[in-house]
Design a protein around this motif. Structure first.
Motif, PDB file in Angstrom:
ATOM      1  N   ASP A 147      -5.020  -2.351  -9.805  1.00  0.00           N
ATOM      2  CA  ASP A 147      -4.796  -2.797  -8.420  1.00  0.00           C
ATOM      3  C   ASP A 147      -3.680  -3.825  -8.314  1.00  0.00           C
ATOM      4  O   ASP A 147      -2.856  -3.767  -7.400  1.00  0.00           O
ATOM      5  CB  ASP A 147      -6.090  -3.384  -7.836  1.00  0.00           C
ATOM      6  CG  ASP A 147      -7.180  -2.343  -7.678  1.00  0.00           C
ATOM      7  OD1 ASP A 147      -6.837  -1.163  -7.476  1.00  0.00           O
ATOM      8  OD2 ASP A 147      -8.367  -2.702  -7.769  1.00  0.00           O
ATOM      9  N   SER A 167      -2.289   4.160  -1.136  1.00  0.00           N
ATOM     10  CA  SER A 167      -3.114   2.995  -0.802  1.00  0.00           C
ATOM     11  C   SER A 167      -2.580   1.728  -1.472  1.00  0.00           C
ATOM     12  O   SER A 167      -2.719   0.624  -0.940  1.00  0.00           O
ATOM     13  CB  SER A 167      -4.563   3.237  -1.224  1.00  0.00           C
ATOM     14  OG  SER A 167      -4.688   3.265  -2.637  1.00  0.00           O
ATOM     15  N   GLN A 180       5.308   3.454   7.482  1.00  0.00           N
ATOM     16  CA  GLN A 180       3.983   3.043   7.939  1.00  0.00           C
ATOM     17  C   GLN A 180       3.929   1.527   8.125  1.00  0.00           C
ATOM     18  O   GLN A 180       3.379   1.029   9.101  1.00  0.00           O
ATOM     19  CB  GLN A 180       2.920   3.480   6.931  1.00  0.00           C
ATOM     20  CG  GLN A 180       2.708   4.991   6.871  1.00  0.00           C
ATOM     21  CD  GLN A 180       1.669   5.384   5.854  1.00  0.00           C
ATOM     22  OE1 GLN A 180       1.319   4.604   4.975  1.00  0.00           O
ATOM     23  NE2 GLN A 180       1.177   6.612   5.965  1.00  0.00           N
ATOM     24  N   PRO A 240       1.894   1.636   0.523  1.00  0.00           N
ATOM     25  CA  PRO A 240       2.072   2.545   1.664  1.00  0.00           C
ATOM     26  C   PRO A 240       3.546   2.866   1.890  1.00  0.00           C
ATOM     27  O   PRO A 240       4.433   2.134   1.458  1.00  0.00           O
ATOM     28  CB  PRO A 240       1.490   1.745   2.837  1.00  0.00           C
ATOM     29  CG  PRO A 240       0.578   0.741   2.211  1.00  0.00           C
ATOM     30  CD  PRO A 240       1.206   0.400   0.891  1.00  0.00           C
ATOM     31  N   GLU A 268      -2.950   9.976  -3.230  1.00  0.00           N
ATOM     32  CA  GLU A 268      -3.648   9.195  -2.206  1.00  0.00           C
ATOM     33  C   GLU A 268      -3.854   7.757  -2.674  1.00  0.00           C
ATOM     34  O   GLU A 268      -3.705   6.803  -1.891  1.00  0.00           O
ATOM     35  CB  GLU A 268      -4.989   9.852  -1.874  1.00  0.00           C
ATOM     36  CG  GLU A 268      -4.861  11.176  -1.133  1.00  0.00           C
ATOM     37  CD  GLU A 268      -6.202  11.805  -0.835  1.00  0.00           C
ATOM     38  OE1 GLU A 268      -7.230  11.237  -1.282  1.00  0.00           O
ATOM     39  OE2 GLU A 268      -6.242  12.859  -0.175  1.00  0.00           O
ATOM     40  N   LEU A 269      -4.187   7.587  -3.949  1.00  0.00           N
ATOM     41  CA  LEU A 269      -4.349   6.249  -4.509  1.00  0.00           C
ATOM     42  C   LEU A 269      -3.013   5.512  -4.509  1.00  0.00           C
ATOM     43  O   LEU A 269      -2.952   4.311  -4.211  1.00  0.00           O
ATOM     44  CB  LEU A 269      -4.906   6.337  -5.927  1.00  0.00           C
ATOM     45  CG  LEU A 269      -5.151   5.016  -6.665  1.00  0.00           C
ATOM     46  CD1 LEU A 269      -6.074   4.108  -5.863  1.00  0.00           C
ATOM     47  CD2 LEU A 269      -5.732   5.290  -8.050  1.00  0.00           C
TER      48      LEU A 269
END
Length: 223
Positions: free
Chosen positions: A32, A198, A205, A201, A194-195
């Motif tokens: 992360d 996240s 956006q 972005p 998709e990860l």
């Protein structure tokens, strides 16, 4: 597809390479924190450099594929933090395994490699496909002669591949690292992307969010 049972080892090697690339991408995207994610990228670049020195070109290609998968390569903010020395190593390895001129640089390095060596199977499959599709099986004015030259070209490809089977790597089995490297847990390509979105972005956006926040911000002196 109906002939896949004839080459189980080739298919296993291809599947292993695909699993390796998705594992590399998953290991990066499971982090992360952007700084730690940068360290993970640098770590894989270091591993790629190490396996190149071991003449393990198959694993090298798998790691590079994982670093170049779209869900990883789009992480601009993360790659901006990667030290220049690691970027230079990454670019150098990419040039080594580049498909340009039919993998000219890689083929030259492979020819100079001292055994043991693990070549990239893709070049041999491409060569065999080119030989098969670009040459007739039967030749002659009456189409009654076997194209012996085609058989010789296939023979040379197979003999070269067998050369690298003469000596294998000898490493002790260390658990649980051995089992982990056999399994190589990973996510699917769709889930990885998709990860990735996240974590970082798309720029448009973020721009839309900033514009929306500006429009909602009350003006000074408004009641």
């Amino acid at each position: 597809p109906e002939l896949q049972h004839r080459s189980p080892n080739i298919l296993a090697l291809i599947n292993r390479a695909n699993r390796l690339s998705f594992w590399v991408a998953s290991m990066i995207l499971w982090v992360d924190n952007v700084a730690c994610r940068r360290q993970m990228i640098s770590k894989f670049i270091s591993i790629a450099s190490h396996v190149e020195k071991l003449n393990n070109f198959s694993t090298l290609m798998g790691i590079l594929a994982g670093l170049n998968v779209s869900s990883v390569s789009r992480l601009r903010k993360t790659f901006d933090l990667v030290p220049q020395v690691d970027k230079n190593t990454f670019d150098s390895l990419g040039k080594l395994m580049s498909p340009q001129l039919s993998y000219k640089q890689y083929r030259a390095n492979l020819q100079k490699a001292i055994l043991p060596a693990l070549p990239y199977i893709g070049t041999y499959l491409s060569d065999l496909t080119f030989i098969e599709e670009g040459n007739y099986d039967i030749v002659g004015t009456k189409d009654n002669l076997i194209n012996w030259q085609k058989r010789e070209m296939v023979y040379r490809v197979i003999v070269e591949l067998q050369h690298y089977q003469k000596k294998k790597y000898t490493y002790p089995i260390v658990e649980p690292i051995h089992t982990f490297l056999i399994e190589l847990p990973s996510m699917s390509d769709r889930d990885l992307y998709e990860l990735s979105l996240s974590l970082e972005p798309r720029e448009n956006q973020n721009n839309k969010k900033n514009m929306y926040a500006t429009l909602k911000k009350p003006k000074k002196g408004a009641a």
